[in-house]
Design a protein around this motif. Structure first.
Motif, PDB file in Angstrom:
ATOM      1  N   TYR A   1     -49.667 -15.770-103.945  1.00  0.00           N
ATOM      2  CA  TYR A   1     -50.690 -14.891-104.520  1.00  0.00           C
ATOM      3  C   TYR A   1     -50.692 -15.032-106.037  1.00  0.00           C
ATOM      4  N   TYR A   2     -51.912 -15.127-106.582  1.00  0.00           N
ATOM      5  CA  TYR A   2     -52.074 -15.164-108.042  1.00  0.00           C
ATOM      6  C   TYR A   2     -53.173 -14.164-108.424  1.00  0.00           C
ATOM      7  N   THR A   3     -52.918 -13.373-109.466  1.00  0.00           N
ATOM      8  CA  THR A   3     -53.926 -12.419-109.916  1.00  0.00           C
ATOM      9  C   THR A   3     -53.924 -12.315-111.431  1.00  0.00           C
ATOM     10  N   SER A   4     -55.053 -11.892-111.944  1.00  0.00           N
ATOM     11  CA  SER A   4     -55.197 -11.675-113.386  1.00  0.00           C
ATOM     12  C   SER A   4     -56.292 -10.638-113.584  1.00  0.00           C
ATOM     13  N   LYS A   5     -56.222  -9.904-114.673  1.00  0.00           N
ATOM     14  CA  LYS A   5     -57.241  -8.897-114.989  1.00  0.00           C
ATOM     15  C   LYS A   5     -58.258  -9.435-115.989  1.00  0.00           C
ATOM     16  N   PHE A   6     -58.252 -10.741-116.157  1.00  0.00           N
ATOM     17  CA  PHE A   6     -59.120 -11.355-117.163  1.00  0.00           C
ATOM     18  C   PHE A   6     -60.598 -11.155-116.835  1.00  0.00           C
ATOM     19  N   ARG A   7     -61.357 -10.800-117.857  1.00  0.00           N
ATOM     20  CA  ARG A   7     -62.827 -10.805-117.809  1.00  0.00           C
ATOM     21  C   ARG A   7     -63.309 -11.474-119.075  1.00  0.00           C
ATOM     22  N   PRO A   8     -64.255 -12.415-118.967  1.00  0.00           N
ATOM     23  CA  PRO A   8     -64.736 -13.094-120.178  1.00  0.00           C
ATOM     24  C   PRO A   8     -65.458 -12.136-121.133  1.00  0.00           C
ATOM     25  N   VAL A   9     -65.995 -11.052-120.582  1.00  0.00           N
ATOM     26  CA  VAL A   9     -66.689 -10.050-121.392  1.00  0.00           C
ATOM     27  C   VAL A   9     -66.099  -8.683-121.063  1.00  0.00           C
ATOM     28  N   GLU A  10     -65.778  -7.923-122.071  1.00  0.00           N
ATOM     29  CA  GLU A  10     -65.196  -6.591-121.865  1.00  0.00           C
ATOM     30  C   GLU A  10     -66.188  -5.679-121.134  1.00  0.00           C
TER      31      GLU A  10
ATOM     32  N   ALA B   1     -72.002  -6.372-114.889  1.00  0.00           N
ATOM     33  CA  ALA B   1     -72.246  -6.062-116.304  1.00  0.00           C
ATOM     34  C   ALA B   1     -71.508  -7.040-117.207  1.00  0.00           C
ATOM     35  N   GLY B   2     -72.231  -7.625-118.154  1.00  0.00           N
ATOM     36  CA  GLY B   2     -71.627  -8.550-119.115  1.00  0.00           C
ATOM     37  C   GLY B   2     -71.838  -9.993-118.726  1.00  0.00           C
ATOM     38  N   ARG B   3     -72.584 -10.726-119.571  1.00  0.00           N
ATOM     39  CA  ARG B   3     -72.866 -12.134-119.291  1.00  0.00           C
ATOM     40  C   ARG B   3     -72.018 -13.013-120.199  1.00  0.00           C
ATOM     41  N   ALA B   4     -71.189 -13.828-119.585  1.00  0.00           N
ATOM     42  CA  ALA B   4     -70.293 -14.700-120.345  1.00  0.00           C
ATOM     43  C   ALA B   4     -71.099 -15.645-121.226  1.00  0.00           C
ATOM     44  N   GLY B   5     -70.693 -15.755-122.488  1.00  0.00           N
ATOM     45  CA  GLY B   5     -71.367 -16.651-123.417  1.00  0.00           C
ATOM     46  C   GLY B   5     -72.583 -16.057-124.072  1.00  0.00           C
ATOM     47  N   ILE B   6     -73.031 -14.880-123.611  1.00  0.00           N
ATOM     48  CA  ILE B   6     -74.223 -14.244-124.174  1.00  0.00           C
ATOM     49  C   ILE B   6     -73.880 -12.878-124.763  1.00  0.00           C
ATOM     50  N   ASP B   7     -73.211 -12.031-123.953  1.00  0.00           N
ATOM     51  CA  ASP B   7     -72.872 -10.680-124.389  1.00  0.00           C
ATOM     52  C   ASP B   7     -71.431 -10.599-124.870  1.00  0.00           C
ATOM     53  N   THR B   8     -71.188  -9.702-125.805  1.00  0.00           N
ATOM     54  CA  THR B   8     -69.817  -9.442-126.258  1.00  0.00           C
ATOM     55  C   THR B   8     -69.205  -8.287-125.487  1.00  0.00           C
ATOM     56  N   VAL B   9     -70.051  -7.478-124.861  1.00  0.00           N
ATOM     57  CA  VAL B   9     -69.584  -6.342-124.080  1.00  0.00           C
ATOM     58  C   VAL B   9     -70.575  -6.064-122.961  1.00  0.00           C
ATOM     59  N   GLY B  10     -70.074  -5.565-121.838  1.00  0.00           N
ATOM     60  CA  GLY B  10     -70.931  -5.156-120.731  1.00  0.00           C
ATOM     61  C   GLY B  10     -70.761  -3.668-120.487  1.00  0.00           C
ATOM     62  N   GLU B  11     -71.850  -3.009-120.070  1.00  0.00           N
ATOM     63  CA  GLU B  11     -71.806  -1.558-119.875  1.00  0.00           C
ATOM     64  C   GLU B  11     -72.278  -1.205-118.472  1.00  0.00           C
ATOM     65  N   SER B  12     -71.594  -0.246-117.853  1.00  0.00           N
ATOM     66  CA  SER B  12     -72.066   0.323-116.590  1.00  0.00           C
ATOM     67  C   SER B  12     -72.200   1.831-116.760  1.00  0.00           C
ATOM     68  N   ILE B  13     -73.311   2.367-116.259  1.00  0.00           N
ATOM     69  CA  ILE B  13     -73.567   3.805-116.356  1.00  0.00           C
ATOM     70  C   ILE B  13     -73.881   4.328-114.963  1.00  0.00           C
TER      71      ILE B  13
ATOM     72  N   THR C   1     -64.920  -9.467-110.964  1.00  0.00           N
ATOM     73  CA  THR C   1     -66.184 -10.190-110.849  1.00  0.00           C
ATOM     74  C   THR C   1     -66.550 -10.843-112.184  1.00  0.00           C
ATOM     75  N   SER C   2     -67.103 -12.044-112.119  1.00  0.00           N
ATOM     76  CA  SER C   2     -67.517 -12.835-113.292  1.00  0.00           C
ATOM     77  C   SER C   2     -66.334 -13.414-114.062  1.00  0.00           C
ATOM     78  N   GLY C   3     -65.154 -13.460-113.426  1.00  0.00           N
ATOM     79  CA  GLY C   3     -63.985 -14.008-114.107  1.00  0.00           C
ATOM     80  C   GLY C   3     -63.871 -15.517-114.038  1.00  0.00           C
ATOM     81  N   GLY C   4     -64.691 -16.171-113.204  1.00  0.00           N
ATOM     82  CA  GLY C   4     -64.663 -17.627-113.099  1.00  0.00           C
ATOM     83  C   GLY C   4     -63.856 -18.142-111.921  1.00  0.00           C
ATOM     84  N   LYS C   5     -63.797 -17.361-110.832  1.00  0.00           N
ATOM     85  CA  LYS C   5     -63.017 -17.768-109.656  1.00  0.00           C
ATOM     86  C   LYS C   5     -63.585 -19.019-108.992  1.00  0.00           C
ATOM     87  N   THR C   6     -64.906 -19.102-108.947  1.00  0.00           N
ATOM     88  CA  THR C   6     -65.546 -20.198-108.207  1.00  0.00           C
ATOM     89  C   THR C   6     -65.223 -21.562-108.791  1.00  0.00           C
TER      90      THR C   6
END
Length: 1010
Positions: A458-467, A652-664, A305-310
């Motif tokens: 099929y194409y896949t990647s584990k990329f996330r703009p924010v860790e 969790a994690g907003r591209a261009g704003i946060d350097t890291v996202g956290e889930s608890i 999620t939030s990887g830029g698929k759209t």
């Protein structure tokens, strides 16, 4: 040059030009270039009306017009030649000369600039570009503008009032820059001045062509230059040329992808302007340049999620619309996401010349309008996409769809909606070999089976703009999830917080401590198990927040509260009234659409820093946060699934704003082992529900196969079924029965319901294999896209309604269009039921008697008395829902109705939306059955009323995407009363006129209206 307002072309020049004589022009070879004839410097223009064209277009005896006059006199002597129809020596030279003069001059902002004619001016490519940028007067909307723009219209009409008289429309050869409607009517005194000889010598003689050309040129010279820059025309011509180049590139095998992935450079500029995207991620570039896409193979791609698929999907859709000139269907899971996507892409449609059409709720036309020029982007929910595909197959137009994009492809494994999605894709695969399918998802596991079904790469990647960092919280200790560790997690830190005894009692999970580490400078989402828990948590957190939080963006929060109150017709939820000043709010389905939308905008802009929400937010619009907290590993009483967990923490994690996202994830000791399995397990597999959902699944599919003539008998059906997702998984899903037996049983069920019938084919006196034929009831059910579980009862209800249809009010019709699938969820409040029943008029009480609900029954239920004669529970509940809808139509206020019936305003609005959609289905059902002709006109009006539930004056504005009831009222009060008013509005004027309207919203409304 053509103007947008009056359709006038005005020819201007900066130096004297000599023209070749008519005979020289006619004698010149067609491929020869224009002569380099010069001329003396033109005298200064004296401004008189005797010769408006002065020395530039002389009316002397040896001039071009003199030759025209001679030629006309010659033809007048031989009427059989026909001036109008036969002009071999005149037409081409005249049009080419005029065309050449136009290509020499560009007028921009009142400055005249000379441009030399280039060799390519008369090439077929350039001529086609000139045709592409021609603006038809009939397409203009500027004659229908609001009062705020009336002054401009008056000035334009004053300057062009003498150009639209009918007497000017005669069949004479005209200069290429002028239409028949554009010849001005000359005043008598002007006519006398310009051609005294002809008028004095023979009053009855028709005016000569010379006079007409001269008067037309005079009118052009006097006309006000429309506010349309030729620079804009040239830009559009360049865009059209780039699209043609991109189209040729895609058709060739070259690796040169053009300015922007085979698209014009303008597309790249629009992504920067509207979405702020300046550069693509590496994975996006890799995906867009895959060989399978160049070969037009189907593709499934999966990223977190939030990887830029759209963005990848949007670029592929624009390639199809602009380069391949094919229409596109985008399938999205929810109405809210459809509306969001419509808003974001409508600006692209206006700028790039394609239509964006909404298919959600009661919106959407079956079959869609067939367009010659512009192509369409259909953005649809799963159910509407199914209806759209059916209508295209029936009309033989399925090949018009060049591309189908499916977002959240994993939903193919989710209940009846998944079955409908599977049916839609299976039909496209079977009936169109040219339609490409692109599927995307963040949560896919058994991709191999999906690949086999869609015949896709099929194409896949584990990329996330924010860790993303995942944490678990047990008591006051926080652990980091680590799949490599022995226990699956490692110690991270102790939660440092000083809690009073009262706070410990109110907040045992330390939510206040967790959120205050983030807010107000960063955003936070708290997912709660239930809607009530969302409200309680938001209220509780605000009770213990420092008063300093009130000062953070205080003015903006005050404005937001006023705006929220306006969209709610003056009402405001007491919980939100307390929490919003702290920057906190709740978000769930109990809110109205208006409230949800405005809360989402406030959160996106940072006015709100904390939302407490249910899991529906994770699957809906994209609202990322610095920290995501899961209040418990449950949705209601159901333990979380891996897919659901992944969707939530993906926020969790907003591209261009946060350097890291956290889930608890907050958990209790008793759930520890279940949670460890949850965070370390793989994603769940997708399984077909085509066989489980009988009436919405396999029976619906088989009925449409026969009705659309895709198959004729059991053999054809079996052949189709083998290619479905269910057919691929059938051995693992149903070991007891074969695919043939399952198909045969479903067919027998349809025949028993009277939706299909056997048609035996006799050969040589013997019966051979029988074909299947759809009945009238079956065709009506297919056209209405009804759940086949209800088609029989709907037919009986409509038939019974004809016996005594009560038309004194809308109540009887509303009862007939109240959705059956919402009846089981209804829990009537019997005291309210009795109270509303007593308010009914005698005609309305007659409706209750016709459907079988008596006042005595409701009275006994309200008083708790025993009932000897039972009444059908579904009928009683359905009538109660009809009362709610009836009250809504009369009051058009969700808040007041929800209070009267003691229901959440979100549920009331969902009921209204469901009724509007079902009413549309019943209308299509009745259109196929002649006996129900009386319902057609009645339901057309009712469907529109249910769709918008506003006063009739506001309905046109509500049809514009992004305009809801409160906004429609503001626009109407400001003078914008039609769609044309909005289409011609200036966004800057809208911002100043309408309260709480952002620049982005204003531009979207104007674009959507256009």
């Amino acid at each position: 040059m053509e103007g947008t307002g009056s359709g006038i072309r005005r020819r201007v020049s900066t130096r004297k030009r000599s023209r070749r004589s008519l005979r020289e022009t006619a004698a010149a070879p067609s491929g020869a270039g224009r002569g380099a004839g010069g001329g003396e410097e033109a005298p200064a223009h004296n401004g008189g009306e005797e010769d408006m064209c002065d020395g530039y277009d002389s009316f002397a005896e040896n001039s071009f017009l003199a030759h025209v006059d001679d030629l006309e006199q010659k033809y007048m002597q031989f009427p059989e030649c026909g001036i109008i129809t036969a002009q071999p020596a005149f037409d081409k030279p005249c049009s080419k000369s005029t065309e050449t003069s136009e290509s020499e001059i560009i007028a921009t902002d009142g400055n005249l600039t000379e441009v030399r004619t280039r060799d390519y001016c008369h090439s077929p490519k350039t001529l086609s570009l000139q045709e592409n940028v021609t603006i038809e007067p009939g397409d203009d909307l500027l004659y229908d503008v609001p009062c705020s723009q009336a002054l401009y219209l008056e000035k334009t009409e004053d300057s062009t009032s003498d150009l639209n008289k009918p007497s000017a429309k005669e069949s004479y050869p005209l200069p290429s820059h002028q239409n028949l409607n554009e010849i001005p009517v000359e005043q008598p005194q002007e006519k006398k001045k310009l051609s005294p000889k002809s008028t004095e010598s023979d009053p009855s003689r028709r005016r000569s062509l010379k006079d007409r050309l001269k008067s037309a040129m005079t009118g052009n010279a006097k006309a006000q230059t429309p506010k349309f820059s030729k620079r804009k025309q040239l830009k559009e011509a360049i865009l059209s040329e780039e699209i043609n180049v991109a189209k040729r590139t895609m058709e060739s095998s070259s690796d040169d992808l053009g300015p922007f992935y085979s698209l014009p450079s303008k597309v790249r500029d629009l992504f920067v302007q509207y979405k702020g995207i300046k550069k693509l991620y590496d994975w996006q570039h890799t995906c867009l340049t895959l060989t399978c896409l160049q070969q037009r193979k189907n593709l499934i791609y999966s990223l977190p999620t939030s990887g830029g698929k759209t963005l990848v999907a949007e670029i592929l859709m624009l390639q199809e619309l602009l380069c391949r000139q094919k229409s596109v269907l985008m399938i999205l899971p929810y109405v809210a996401i459809v509306q969001e996507k419509i808003s974001s892409l409508s600006s692209f449609g206006v700028e790039l010349g394609f239509h964006v059409e909404e298919y959600a709720g009661s919106k959407g036309r079956f079959p869609p309008i067939k367009r010659r020029g512009k192509k369409s982007l259909y953005i649809a929910t799963i159910e509407k996409a199914h209806g759209l595909v059916n209508s295209l197959i029936e009309d033989g137009r399925i090949n018009e769809l060049g591309l189908v994009v499916v977002d959240e492809l994993h939903m193919i494994g989710e209940g009846s909606r998944g079955a409908i999605l599977e049916i839609t894709l299976a039909k496209i695969l079977y009936t169109s070999k040219t339609t490409q399918i692109i599927g995307m998802s963040a949560t896919l596991n058994n991709v191999e089976e999906l690949q086999e079904f869609l015949k896709a790469d099929y194409y896949t990647s584990k990329f996330r703009p924010v860790e993303l960092k995942e944490y678990l919280k047990i008591n006051d200790t926080i652990y980091e999830v680590d799949i490599k560790a022995e226990k699956g997690y490692t110690f991270s830190r102790l939660l440092k917080c000083k809690y009073s005894d009262n706070l410990k009692k109110m907040d045992p999970d330390h939510l206040v401590a967790l959120v205050t580490e983030v807010i107000p400078n960063y955003s936070c989402l708290v997912f709660c198990p239930t809607k009530k828990n969302c409200e309680n948590v938001a209220d509780m957190i605000c009770k213990f927040l420092n008063k300093d939080y009130l000062k953070h963006r205080e003015k903006e929060k005050c404005d937001f509260l006023k705006n929220l109150k306006n969209v709610s017709n003056g009402s405001l939820c007491p919980v939100l009234k307390r929490t919003i000043p702290f920057g906190v709010a709740y978000h769930h389905s109990g809110l109205t659409n208006d409230e949800r939308k405005i809360l989402e905008e406030a959160y996106s802009t940072g006015v709100l820093c904390l939302l407490t929400c249910t899991s529906t937010l994770a699957a809906g619009v994209n609202l990322p946060a610095r920290r995501v907290i899961l209040r418990a590993p449950y949705i209601a009483t159901q333990f979380l699934k891996r897919n659901q967990y992944q969707q939530m923490i993906g926020r969790a994690g907003r591209a261009g704003i946060d350097t890291v996202g956290e889930s608890i994830l907050i958990l209790q000791e008793k759930d520890k082992h279940l949670v460890l399995d949850l965070v370390n397990s793989p994603l769940e597999n997708c399984y077909s529900h085509l066989g489980q959902e009988i009436t919405k699944g396999i029976q619906s599919l088989l009925l449409s196969l026969i009705g659309l003539k895709i198959a004729r008998n059991l053999e054809g059906i079996y052949d189709f079924m083998c290619g479905t997702f269910f057919g691929i998984q059938q051995k693992s899903l149903s070991e007891e029965k074969s695919l043939w037996e399952i198909s045969q049983k479903a067919l027998e069920g349809l025949i028993e319901k009277g939706l299909l019938q056997r048609q035996s084919v006799c050969k040589n006196g013997e019966e051979s294999q029988c074909d299947l034929q759809i009945t009238k009831l079956g065709k009506a059910s297919l056209k209405g896209t009804l759940d086949l579980a209800y088609c029989d009862i709907l037919y009986k209800d409509l038939k019974k309604g004809l016996e005594g249809l009560v038309l004194e009010s809308y109540l009887h019709l509303i009862y007939l269009t109240t959705p059956y699938d919402m009846v089981s969820q209804c829990r009537p409040d019997w005291m309210i039921y009795l109270s509303r029943f007593n308010y009914l008029s005698s005609a309305e009480q007659k409706v209750a008697a016709i459907v079988g609900v008596s006042e005595s029954f409701i009275t006994k239920k309200a008083s708790g008395q025993a009932i000897k004669k039972e009444v059908d529970k579904n009928i009683v509940n359905r009538l109660y829902l009809s009362f709610i809808l009836y009250a809504l139509l009369k009051e058009t206020n969700v808040w007041s109705v929800s209070e009267k019936f003691n229901m959440s305003r979100g549920y009331v609005q969902a009921l209204l939306s469901g009724a509007a959609s079902f009413s549309s289905c019943v209308l299509h059902f009745c259109e196929e059955l002649e006996e129900f002709w009386v319902y057609r006109a009645l339901l057309t009006e009712l469907t529109k009323k249910l769709s918008y539930c506003v006063k009739a004056d506001l309905v046109p504005l509500m049809e514009v995407t992004g305009v809801l009831e409160s906004r429609a009222k503001q626009l109407y009060d400001a003078g914008y009363k039609t769609v044309a008013h909005l289409a011609n509005a200036d966004p800057e004027v809208l911002i100043r006129t309408i309260d709480h309207l952002s620049r982005r919203q204003a531009k979207q409304i104007v674009s959507s209206a256009k």
